[in-house]
Design a protein around this motif. Structure first.
Motif, short mmCIF file in Angstrom:
data_model
loop_
_atom_site.label_atom_id
_atom_site.label_comp_id
_atom_site.label_asym_id
_atom_site.label_seq_id
_atom_site.Cartn_x
_atom_site.Cartn_y
_atom_site.Cartn_z
N SER A 66 31.13 -18.57 -48.15
CA SER A 66 32.39 -19.60 -46.90
C SER A 66 33.28 -17.51 -46.36
O SER A 66 34.12 -16.95 -47.33
CB SER A 66 32.73 -20.55 -47.03
N ILE A 67 33.16 -17.23 -45.26
CA ILE A 67 34.03 -16.21 -44.53
C ILE A 67 34.26 -16.62 -43.04
O ILE A 67 34.60 -17.15 -42.42
CB ILE A 67 32.99 -14.93 -44.16
N ASP A 68 36.39 -17.31 -43.30
CA ASP A 68 36.57 -17.68 -42.90
C ASP A 68 36.57 -16.06 -41.25
O ASP A 68 37.52 -15.05 -41.68
CB ASP A 68 38.14 -18.16 -42.12
N PRO A 69 36.19 -16.03 -39.49
CA PRO A 69 36.38 -15.52 -38.69
C PRO A 69 37.76 -14.89 -38.37
O PRO A 69 38.10 -14.11 -37.41
CB PRO A 69 35.14 -15.50 -37.55
N GLN A 70 38.68 -16.26 -38.69
CA GLN A 70 40.18 -16.30 -37.55
C GLN A 70 40.55 -15.03 -38.67
O GLN A 70 42.00 -14.54 -38.76
CB GLN A 70 40.37 -17.53 -37.68
N ASN A 71 40.65 -15.51 -40.56
CA ASN A 71 41.60 -14.86 -40.86
C ASN A 71 40.95 -13.66 -42.41
O ASN A 71 41.71 -13.53 -43.47
CB ASN A 71 42.59 -15.60 -41.75
N GLY A 115 36.80 -14.68 -31.41
CA GLY A 115 36.54 -13.90 -29.62
C GLY A 115 38.05 -13.91 -29.76
O GLY A 115 38.84 -14.71 -29.58
N ASN A 116 38.30 -13.17 -29.15
CA ASN A 116 39.80 -12.30 -28.31
C ASN A 116 39.38 -11.11 -28.05
O ASN A 116 38.93 -10.00 -28.14
CB ASN A 116 41.22 -11.84 -29.18
N THR A 117 40.41 -11.09 -26.76
CA THR A 117 40.75 -9.86 -25.90
C THR A 117 41.74 -8.79 -26.14
O THR A 117 41.49 -7.83 -25.62
CB THR A 117 41.38 -10.42 -24.66
N GLU A 118 42.35 -8.98 -27.23
CA GLU A 118 43.24 -8.50 -27.88
C GLU A 118 42.67 -8.09 -29.83
O GLU A 118 41.85 -8.81 -29.75
CB GLU A 118 44.40 -8.95 -28.42
N ASP A 119 42.94 -7.25 -29.60
CA ASP A 119 42.03 -6.62 -31.61
C ASP A 119 43.45 -7.07 -32.42
O ASP A 119 44.02 -6.32 -33.45
CB ASP A 119 42.08 -5.03 -30.94
N PHE A 134 34.70 -16.43 -20.69
CA PHE A 134 35.95 -15.44 -21.23
C PHE A 134 35.88 -13.87 -20.52
O PHE A 134 35.37 -14.15 -19.15
CB PHE A 134 35.45 -14.97 -22.85
N GLU A 135 37.10 -13.46 -20.37
CA GLU A 135 37.11 -11.52 -19.53
C GLU A 135 36.33 -10.79 -20.03
O GLU A 135 37.73 -11.06 -21.82
CB GLU A 135 37.61 -12.37 -18.53
N PHE A 136 36.78 -9.94 -19.52
CA PHE A 136 37.59 -8.94 -20.46
C PHE A 136 38.68 -8.25 -20.36
O PHE A 136 38.86 -8.54 -19.13
CB PHE A 136 36.03 -7.07 -20.02
N ASN A 137 38.96 -7.81 -21.20
CA ASN A 137 40.46 -7.03 -21.47
C ASN A 137 40.71 -6.46 -20.25
O ASN A 137 39.96 -5.78 -19.04
CB ASN A 137 41.03 -7.30 -22.33
N GLU A 138 42.28 -6.16 -19.67
CA GLU A 138 42.25 -5.03 -18.29
C GLU A 138 42.05 -3.23 -19.01
O GLU A 138 41.29 -1.89 -18.32
CB GLU A 138 44.08 -4.42 -18.39
N ASN A 139 41.19 -3.26 -20.66
CA ASN A 139 40.13 -1.63 -20.11
C ASN A 139 38.71 -2.16 -20.88
O ASN A 139 38.61 -1.39 -20.93
CB ASN A 139 41.66 -1.94 -21.90
N GLY A 140 38.41 -3.26 -20.33
CA GLY A 140 37.12 -3.62 -20.96
C GLY A 140 36.87 -4.11 -22.12
O GLY A 140 35.46 -3.72 -22.38
N ARG A 141 37.45 -4.90 -23.23
CA ARG A 141 37.14 -5.17 -23.89
C ARG A 141 36.84 -6.65 -24.56
O ARG A 141 38.52 -6.89 -23.83
CB ARG A 141 38.38 -4.47 -24.63
N TYR A 143 36.71 -8.27 -28.16
CA TYR A 143 36.71 -8.26 -29.69
C TYR A 143 35.84 -9.81 -30.23
O TYR A 143 35.76 -10.81 -30.22
CB TYR A 143 38.04 -8.13 -30.66
N LEU A 144 34.37 -9.85 -31.02
CA LEU A 144 34.64 -10.64 -31.80
C LEU A 144 34.70 -10.54 -33.50
O LEU A 144 34.00 -9.25 -33.70
CB LEU A 144 33.02 -10.63 -31.74
N TRP A 145 34.75 -11.49 -34.20
CA TRP A 145 34.53 -11.72 -35.42
C TRP A 145 32.96 -12.47 -36.43
O TRP A 145 33.82 -13.66 -35.31
CB TRP A 145 36.30 -11.69 -35.79
N ILE A 146 32.19 -12.16 -36.93
CA ILE A 146 31.54 -13.56 -37.44
C ILE A 146 31.84 -13.48 -38.79
O ILE A 146 31.81 -12.23 -39.46
CB ILE A 146 30.46 -12.12 -37.22
#
Length: 171
Positions: A66-71, A115-119, A134-141, A143-146
């Motif tokens: 198991s891999i937790d994408p949040q931590n 997913g997150n708009t911040e890194d 969702f929406e891209f952040n102000e820099n058009g990014r 982030y996804l963790w799988i």
């Protein structure tokens, strides 16, 4: 860092989730898992693979990996880049079958994506398989963790391969 430009077609990201798990699973039963991920994107969105999922570095607990994408530091990481502040829809299939090309054995891999708009992985929101806006952040990014999990209790020795698809589209 791999940079890939995507337009209205499916593209395999072999590097993201190719899982060289032989050393870990060889201790269990000589099983290797290989997973390819693809993204189908409408319009011009760029996907950058930052890290591949590292199943070979995860300890097996109760015949499960198991891999937790949040931590988990073993989660795969991608960045979607598009038009700043634009709304997007993200969806994916939670379960995919992994098959042993040398035999008829299969395993079911259960994916989890955050997913997150911040890194910031720890504050990322779990994305469930249904379409979500969702929406891209102000820099058009964005982030996804799988991550995810697989039960290897019935796995025969060998290599297992499969795919993971995430759909990202402007709305």
């Amino acid at each position: 860092m791999t940079k890939i430009n995507i337009s209205t077609f499916a593209l395999l990201f072999v590097a993201l989730l190719t899982v060289p798990a032989g050393s870990l699973l060889a201790q269990q039963n000589g099983t290797d898992l290989n997973i390819n991920v693809s993204a189908r994107v409408i319009s011009s969105i760029e996907m950058i693979t930052i890290n591949s999922m590292k199943l070979s570095e995860v300890e097996v607990e109760n015949n499960r990996i198991s891999i937790d994408p949040q931590n988990s530091s073993n989660a795969g990481k991608m960045i979607a880049i598009g038009n700043p502040n634009s709304e997007i829809r993200i969806s994916y299939l939670e379960q995919r079958e992994l098959t042993n090309p040398q035999g008829s054995e299969t395993l079911i891999f259960n994916y989890e994506v955050a997913g997150n708009t911040e890194d910031d992985q720890s504050s990322a929101e779990i994305l469930y398989r249904e379409n979500r806006d969702f929406e891209f952040n102000e820099n058009g990014r964005f982030y996804l963790w799988i991550g995810g999990s697989v039960d290897i209790s019935t796995a025969s020795p060998g290599n297992y391969q499969g795919e993971f698809t995430v759909d990202i589209e402007y709305i």
